[in-house]
Design a protein around this motif. Structure first.
Motif, PDB file in Angstrom:
ATOM      1  N   GLY A 125       0.714  -1.574   0.173  1.00 15.32           N
ATOM      2  CA  GLY A 125       0.334  -0.689  -0.097  1.00 15.32           C
ATOM      3  C   GLY A 125       1.108   1.816  -0.751  1.00 15.32           C
ATOM      4  O   GLY A 125       0.076   2.568  -0.133  1.00 15.32           O
ATOM      5  N   GLU A 126       1.928   1.211  -0.156  1.00 16.22           N
ATOM      6  CA  GLU A 126       3.363   2.430  -0.029  1.00 16.22           C
ATOM      7  C   GLU A 126       4.038   2.648  -1.210  1.00 16.22           C
ATOM      8  O   GLU A 126       4.184   1.915  -2.104  1.00 16.22           O
ATOM      9  CB  GLU A 126       4.142   2.266   1.083  1.00 16.22           C
ATOM     10  CG  GLU A 126       5.311   3.553   1.021  1.00 16.22           C
ATOM     11  CD  GLU A 126       6.543   3.602   1.750  1.00 16.22           C
ATOM     12  OE1 GLU A 126       7.212   3.918   2.115  1.00 16.22           O
ATOM     13  OE2 GLU A 126       6.629   1.500   1.976  1.00 16.22           O
ATOM     14  N   ARG A 127       3.587   3.952  -2.188  1.00 17.50           N
ATOM     15  CA  ARG A 127       3.943   3.796  -3.057  1.00 17.50           C
ATOM     16  C   ARG A 127       5.720   4.581  -2.394  1.00 17.50           C
ATOM     17  O   ARG A 127       6.131   5.053  -2.533  1.00 17.50           O
ATOM     18  CB  ARG A 127       3.527   5.516  -3.627  1.00 17.50           C
ATOM     19  CG  ARG A 127       3.687   6.392  -5.409  1.00 17.50           C
ATOM     20  CD  ARG A 127       3.680   4.842  -6.291  1.00 17.50           C
ATOM     21  NE  ARG A 127       2.296   5.376  -6.451  1.00 17.50           N
ATOM     22  CZ  ARG A 127       1.530   5.453  -7.027  1.00 17.50           C
ATOM     23  NH1 ARG A 127       1.854   6.503  -7.767  1.00 17.50           N
ATOM     24  NH2 ARG A 127       0.099   6.027  -6.965  1.00 17.50           N
ATOM     25  N   LEU A 128       6.589   3.454  -3.626  1.00 18.13           N
ATOM     26  CA  LEU A 128       7.569   3.765  -3.076  1.00 18.13           C
ATOM     27  C   LEU A 128       8.481   4.845  -5.184  1.00 18.13           C
ATOM     28  O   LEU A 128       9.164   5.635  -4.703  1.00 18.13           O
ATOM     29  CB  LEU A 128       8.362   2.289  -3.374  1.00 18.13           C
ATOM     30  CG  LEU A 128       7.632   0.964  -2.452  1.00 18.13           C
ATOM     31  CD1 LEU A 128       8.195   0.121  -3.157  1.00 18.13           C
ATOM     32  CD2 LEU A 128       8.337   1.431  -1.141  1.00 18.13           C
ATOM     33  N   ALA A 129       7.278   4.245  -6.009  1.00 23.17           N
ATOM     34  CA  ALA A 129       8.155   5.332  -6.828  1.00 23.17           C
ATOM     35  C   ALA A 129       7.531   5.742  -7.885  1.00 23.17           C
ATOM     36  O   ALA A 129       6.882   4.694  -8.371  1.00 23.17           O
ATOM     37  CB  ALA A 129       9.037   4.605  -7.911  1.00 23.17           C
ATOM     38  N   THR A 130       7.522   6.702  -8.384  1.00 23.02           N
ATOM     39  CA  THR A 130       6.063   6.884  -9.228  1.00 23.02           C
ATOM     40  C   THR A 130       7.249   8.299 -10.226  1.00 23.02           C
ATOM     41  O   THR A 130       7.786   9.030 -10.798  1.00 23.02           O
ATOM     42  CB  THR A 130       5.551   7.829  -8.721  1.00 23.02           C
ATOM     43  OG1 THR A 130       4.691   7.537  -7.924  1.00 23.02           O
ATOM     44  CG2 THR A 130       4.034   9.044  -9.866  1.00 23.02           C
ATOM     45  N   PHE A 131       6.475   7.692 -11.261  1.00 20.57           N
ATOM     46  CA  PHE A 131       6.834   8.355 -12.938  1.00 20.57           C
ATOM     47  C   PHE A 131       6.842   9.830 -12.789  1.00 20.57           C
ATOM     48  O   PHE A 131       5.386  10.097 -12.245  1.00 20.57           O
ATOM     49  CB  PHE A 131       6.070   8.437 -14.513  1.00 20.57           C
ATOM     50  CG  PHE A 131       6.953   8.628 -15.552  1.00 20.57           C
ATOM     51  CD1 PHE A 131       7.735   8.136 -16.057  1.00 20.57           C
ATOM     52  CD2 PHE A 131       6.357   9.891 -15.732  1.00 20.57           C
ATOM     53  CE1 PHE A 131       8.099   8.409 -17.616  1.00 20.57           C
ATOM     54  CE2 PHE A 131       6.710  10.502 -17.093  1.00 20.57           C
ATOM     55  CZ  PHE A 131       7.730   9.868 -18.090  1.00 20.57           C
ATOM     56  N   PRO A 132       7.840  10.317 -12.909  1.00 22.20           N
ATOM     57  CA  PRO A 132       8.896  10.239 -13.572  1.00 22.20           C
ATOM     58  C   PRO A 132      10.208  10.188 -12.525  1.00 22.20           C
ATOM     59  O   PRO A 132      11.214  10.231 -13.789  1.00 22.20           O
ATOM     60  CB  PRO A 132       9.290  11.771 -14.294  1.00 22.20           C
ATOM     61  CG  PRO A 132       8.417  12.720 -13.580  1.00 22.20           C
ATOM     62  CD  PRO A 132       7.401  12.144 -12.721  1.00 22.20           C
ATOM     63  N   ASP A 133      10.214   9.378 -11.463  1.00 18.40           N
ATOM     64  CA  ASP A 133      11.296   8.504 -11.391  1.00 18.40           C
ATOM     65  C   ASP A 133      11.318   7.623 -12.437  1.00 18.40           C
ATOM     66  O   ASP A 133      10.992   7.100 -13.617  1.00 18.40           O
ATOM     67  CB  ASP A 133      10.414   8.041 -10.225  1.00 18.40           C
ATOM     68  CG  ASP A 133      10.275   9.107  -8.091  1.00 18.40           C
ATOM     69  OD1 ASP A 133      11.352  10.215  -8.974  1.00 18.40           O
ATOM     70  OD2 ASP A 133       9.277   8.667  -7.863  1.00 18.40           O
ATOM     71  N   LEU A 134      12.829   7.648 -12.411  1.00 16.78           N
ATOM     72  CA  LEU A 134      12.901   5.939 -12.949  1.00 16.78           C
ATOM     73  C   LEU A 134      12.488   4.492 -12.452  1.00 16.78           C
ATOM     74  O   LEU A 134      13.277   4.462 -11.006  1.00 16.78           O
ATOM     75  CB  LEU A 134      14.408   6.346 -13.092  1.00 16.78           C
ATOM     76  CG  LEU A 134      15.164   5.693 -14.615  1.00 16.78           C
ATOM     77  CD1 LEU A 134      14.022   5.033 -15.685  1.00 16.78           C
ATOM     78  CD2 LEU A 134      16.359   5.285 -14.332  1.00 16.78           C
ATOM     79  N   ILE A 135      11.862   3.783 -12.704  1.00 22.93           N
ATOM     80  CA  ILE A 135      11.813   2.511 -12.465  1.00 22.93           C
ATOM     81  C   ILE A 135      11.903   1.435 -14.185  1.00 22.93           C
ATOM     82  O   ILE A 135      11.703   1.814 -15.010  1.00 22.93           O
ATOM     83  CB  ILE A 135      10.386   2.287 -12.635  1.00 22.93           C
ATOM     84  CG1 ILE A 135       9.493   3.292 -10.778  1.00 22.93           C
ATOM     85  CG2 ILE A 135      10.188   1.058 -11.300  1.00 22.93           C
ATOM     86  CD1 ILE A 135       8.108   3.119 -11.130  1.00 22.93           C
ATOM     87  N   MET A 136      12.952   0.702 -13.704  1.00 21.66           N
ATOM     88  CA  MET A 136      13.351  -0.150 -13.981  1.00 21.66           C
ATOM     89  C   MET A 136      13.514  -1.925 -13.513  1.00 21.66           C
ATOM     90  O   MET A 136      14.231  -1.571 -12.907  1.00 21.66           O
ATOM     91  CB  MET A 136      14.747   0.119 -14.285  1.00 21.66           C
ATOM     92  CG  MET A 136      16.085   1.019 -13.981  1.00 21.66           C
ATOM     93  SD  MET A 136      17.413   1.393 -14.504  1.00 21.66           S
ATOM     94  CE  MET A 136      17.078   2.838 -12.673  1.00 21.66           C
ATOM     95  N   THR A 137      14.136  -1.977 -14.433  1.00 24.22           N
ATOM     96  CA  THR A 137      13.485  -4.100 -14.132  1.00 24.22           C
ATOM     97  C   THR A 137      15.459  -4.664 -14.607  1.00 24.22           C
ATOM     98  O   THR A 137      15.446  -4.621 -15.817  1.00 24.22           O
ATOM     99  CB  THR A 137      13.031  -5.172 -14.482  1.00 24.22           C
ATOM    100  OG1 THR A 137      12.224  -4.311 -15.650  1.00 24.22           O
ATOM    101  CG2 THR A 137      11.616  -4.716 -13.459  1.00 24.22           C
ATOM    102  N   ILE A 138      15.573  -5.149 -14.389  1.00 29.45           N
ATOM    103  CA  ILE A 138      17.260  -5.797 -14.813  1.00 29.45           C
ATOM    104  C   ILE A 138      17.096  -6.918 -14.650  1.00 29.45           C
ATOM    105  O   ILE A 138      17.132  -8.129 -13.171  1.00 29.45           O
ATOM    106  CB  ILE A 138      18.660  -5.396 -14.085  1.00 29.45           C
ATOM    107  CG1 ILE A 138      18.454  -4.000 -13.967  1.00 29.45           C
ATOM    108  CG2 ILE A 138      19.517  -5.704 -14.421  1.00 29.45           C
ATOM    109  CD1 ILE A 138      18.899  -3.662 -15.373  1.00 29.45           C
ATOM    110  N   ASN A 139      17.337  -8.162 -15.478  1.00 25.10           N
ATOM    111  CA  ASN A 139      17.281  -9.457 -15.936  1.00 25.10           C
ATOM    112  C   ASN A 139      18.779 -10.099 -14.375  1.00 25.10           C
ATOM    113  O   ASN A 139      19.366  -9.585 -14.635  1.00 25.10           O
ATOM    114  CB  ASN A 139      18.136 -10.321 -17.103  1.00 25.10           C
ATOM    115  CG  ASN A 139      17.998 -11.517 -16.796  1.00 25.10           C
ATOM    116  OD1 ASN A 139      18.185 -12.504 -16.196  1.00 25.10           O
ATOM    117  ND2 ASN A 139      17.291 -12.569 -18.112  1.00 25.10           N
TER     118      ASN A 139
END
Length: 219
Positions: A148-162
């Motif tokens: 329930g907590e917002r951790l990041a919101t655009f335009p924050d950079l959110i990315m996924t790495i294999n």
């Protein structure tokens, strides 16, 4: 680049993509309003299999300096160098170096679950969870939440790495069961153009993903 604020602005957009071997290669050139030419480019991306390279919206140098993400390309190159330096030893070190350079943090690490994606009008819209971290995206990642907590919101950079190979995982590459890191960096640490903070442009994103974004611009 605030071009939407210029009355009667006419743009040109050129795009190319697809695989000639499968018969879906396309090359297109459009001229007109930003809204209508962008729609045509998205339609071309669908015909090309989901992705095209685009050159668009030519402007003067002086206008670019006032409205672009000045220094963004150099910043992106240095980000890549930091990541590759760590990748020489391990994916974990690469993620650590990346977070150190961007002033970011790891939000989650684990298998992708509850993944859904739908292509609408040339946009990939969807949802995924990683170790309890809930992600929404509209081509780009838009929000990250946990418990329930917002951790990041655009335009924050959110990315996924294999987590196995170290390759960046775009939303189009995401799949159920993939082991990934979810990383975020605060917008204040990035090189962004003024339009990234334009509420009138973010309203469309809110309407699609059904999440609040605009109220987080000042946080």
């Amino acid at each position: 680049m605030n071009l939407h604020k210029i009355k009667d602005y006419t743009t040109v957009q050129a795009c190319v993509g697809g695989n000639p071997d499968t018969g879906n290669h396309v090359e297109c050139f459009f001229e007109g309003s930003i809204e209508h030419t962008s729609k045509m480019v998205r339609l071309a991306s669908i015909e090309a299999g989901g992705l095209v390279a685009v050159a668009r919206n030519p402007v003067t140098v002086s206008y670019a300096k006032e409205n672009c993400a000045l220094g963004g390309v150099s910043f992106a190159i240095e980000t890549g160098k930091a990541f590759l330096k760590g990748l020489e030893t391990s994916v974990e070190d690469a993620v650590r170096e990346l977070c150190a350079f961007l002033g970011g943090r790891v939000l989650a690490r684990g298998e992708v679950k509850d993944f859904s994606i739908e292509t609408t009008g040339g946009f990939d819209v969807g949802y995924a969870t990683v170790d309890g971290c809930e992600l929404t995206f509209w081509n780009e990642y838009a929000t990250a939440e946990k418990d329930g907590e917002r951790l990041a919101t655009f335009p924050d950079l959110i990315m996924t790495i294999n987590a196995k190979t170290g390759e960046p995982v775009t939303t189009a590459m995401m799949e159920e069961g993939l082991d990934v890191y979810v990383i975020a960096a605060d917008k204040k640490n990035l090189k962004l153009s003024p339009t990234m903070y334009a509420p009138e442009l973010l309203q469309a994103t809110e309407d699609v993903i059904k999440k609040d974004i605009i109220s987080y611009l000042d946080k």
